[in-house]
Design a protein around this motif. Sequence first.
Motif, PDB file in Angstrom:
ATOM      1  N   TYR A 125      51.660 -37.194 -42.135  1.00 17.31           N
ATOM      2  CA  TYR A 125      51.880 -38.294 -41.202  1.00 17.31           C
ATOM      3  C   TYR A 125      52.234 -39.571 -41.951  1.00 17.31           C
ATOM      4  O   TYR A 125      53.228 -40.250 -41.648  1.00 17.31           O
ATOM      5  CB  TYR A 125      50.614 -38.483 -40.365  1.00 17.31           C
ATOM      6  CG  TYR A 125      50.627 -39.630 -39.385  1.00 17.31           C
ATOM      7  CD1 TYR A 125      51.113 -39.461 -38.096  1.00 17.31           C
ATOM      8  CD2 TYR A 125      50.116 -40.885 -39.735  1.00 17.31           C
ATOM      9  CE1 TYR A 125      51.106 -40.512 -37.181  1.00 17.31           C
ATOM     10  CE2 TYR A 125      50.105 -41.927 -38.828  1.00 17.31           C
ATOM     11  CZ  TYR A 125      50.609 -41.742 -37.554  1.00 17.31           C
ATOM     12  OH  TYR A 125      50.594 -42.789 -36.662  1.00 17.31           O
ATOM     13  N   GLU A 135      48.436 -37.183 -46.576  1.00 16.18           N
ATOM     14  CA  GLU A 135      48.791 -36.668 -45.257  1.00 16.18           C
ATOM     15  C   GLU A 135      50.295 -36.748 -45.002  1.00 16.18           C
ATOM     16  O   GLU A 135      50.950 -37.731 -45.354  1.00 16.18           O
ATOM     17  CB  GLU A 135      48.055 -37.451 -44.174  1.00 16.18           C
ATOM     18  CG  GLU A 135      46.543 -37.313 -44.257  1.00 16.18           C
ATOM     19  CD  GLU A 135      45.839 -38.088 -43.164  1.00 16.18           C
ATOM     20  OE1 GLU A 135      46.520 -38.662 -42.289  1.00 16.18           O
ATOM     21  OE2 GLU A 135      44.593 -38.108 -43.186  1.00 16.18           O
ATOM     22  N   ASP A 147      50.030 -30.321 -43.131  1.00 15.14           N
ATOM     23  CA  ASP A 147      49.442 -31.591 -42.721  1.00 15.14           C
ATOM     24  C   ASP A 147      48.777 -32.379 -43.843  1.00 15.14           C
ATOM     25  O   ASP A 147      49.161 -33.515 -44.107  1.00 15.14           O
ATOM     26  CB  ASP A 147      48.428 -31.351 -41.603  1.00 15.14           C
ATOM     27  CG  ASP A 147      48.182 -32.609 -40.782  1.00 15.14           C
ATOM     28  OD1 ASP A 147      47.268 -33.384 -41.131  1.00 15.14           O
ATOM     29  OD2 ASP A 147      48.917 -32.824 -39.803  1.00 15.14           O
ATOM     30  N   ARG A 179      46.925 -27.613 -39.160  1.00 12.72           N
ATOM     31  CA  ARG A 179      48.337 -27.940 -38.997  1.00 12.72           C
ATOM     32  C   ARG A 179      48.469 -28.778 -37.735  1.00 12.72           C
ATOM     33  O   ARG A 179      47.824 -28.504 -36.731  1.00 12.72           O
ATOM     34  CB  ARG A 179      49.198 -26.675 -38.865  1.00 12.72           C
ATOM     35  CG  ARG A 179      49.055 -25.702 -40.031  1.00 12.72           C
ATOM     36  CD  ARG A 179      49.755 -26.207 -41.290  1.00 12.72           C
ATOM     37  NE  ARG A 179      49.681 -25.219 -42.365  1.00 12.72           N
ATOM     38  CZ  ARG A 179      48.707 -25.154 -43.269  1.00 12.72           C
ATOM     39  NH1 ARG A 179      47.704 -26.026 -43.230  1.00 12.72           N
ATOM     40  NH2 ARG A 179      48.718 -24.237 -44.201  1.00 12.72           N
TER      41      ARG A 179
END
Length: 421
Positions: A116, A114, A161, A174
Amino acid sequence: MTRWTDLPTHRAWLQQHAESLLAFGRRTAAPGGGAYWLDAVGRPETARGVQTWITGRTVHVYSLGALLGIPGARDVAQGALDGLVGPDAPLRDVEHGGWYGTVLPDGTHSEGKEAYQHAFVVLAATSAVRAGLDGARELLDEATEVYLERFWDDDAGLAVDTWDTAFTTLDPYRGVNANMHSVEAMLAAADVTGDPAWLRRAARIAEFVVGQAKGHEWRIPEHFGPDWVPDLELNRDRPDDPFKPFGATVGHGLEWARLLLHLEAALDGVGLSSHADLHLAAVGLFDRAVADGWDADGAPGFVYTTDWEGKPVVRQRMHWVVAEGVNTAAALQARAVRAGDEAAADRYAGLYARWWDYADRHVLDHEHGSWFHELDPANQPAGTVWPGKADLYHAFQSTLVPRLPLAPSMATAVAEGLLRP
């Protein structure tokens, strides 16, 4: 009015609180590298394994602690960093590149990679470089390469993402959350590498988000399809998802507002600019988040999410939201002072003090340490979305942002002696 950030006594309190947070999290580093999720009294929840986002945040926080000269902080930062860099790092995928989301005690790992999590690896590496940790430069080189190769979509000017573990299949989802933390990491990477291309990337992300928020009355659409068309109904049936909640996330409006101010200052510092009016957008996002989220249901505190008309959906109070509230109020106050707008500076200073009072009364755990990560709508400790006290990232940064300039980024500013005593 008296502005708390101008008081040496308040700044001393922030420093003392920062040190207490570092003491609470001192057991977070895992013996084999990486960082554990912490329970309500600071004990590692070893059954959860080590997770990349918590590890990255831990490296960042304890690198800052090391830069502040707090004994023991460097050892924790290095222990967490060892989970990310080197041939034996448990979270590093030697075969396919990048980092697993989670590695459990039996050695098995979660599927997928990911943006993130990888943004936090970049942030961790920049702070670790400033703190002089072993392997930090190697990690920064690898993390920025993986991020640019796998997650940065230069045509869109945004980060994708989620990939599968082998980086062969890209999920159509996304998300703005990963892009928000990408901006944070990019600001730090620009300072540490000296490459202004990171600021240009951050500006492209910010301009997209500002445009989307402006079109939705300064509520930020979080979820998108592969064509970057917003999906405003995602997770309506699961509104309290910890990473993809339905509707507008109040805390992200606050957090984005602060990041826009940091970006504006960073761009100004190298003679660049944004196509968007970043200060105007920051004010719009902040005002909307406060109007929608603060005291929205008759009790003090920020609600977690609202619908697209501003009605509360998930009414739990998350610790990170009030942390971002005090951070952003402090940042807007500093920006107002720089512009000579004393009335605005007083307004933000008043909100800053009010929210710290709220945090002290309800969110800070004066018995066991750190902050309750979640409160119910009556401001009682809860754990339906965020059990325990996973990490220190938001709480710790709230002790530094009010004492730092808007640029450079946090670790660089501390390393350069820019923290107000």
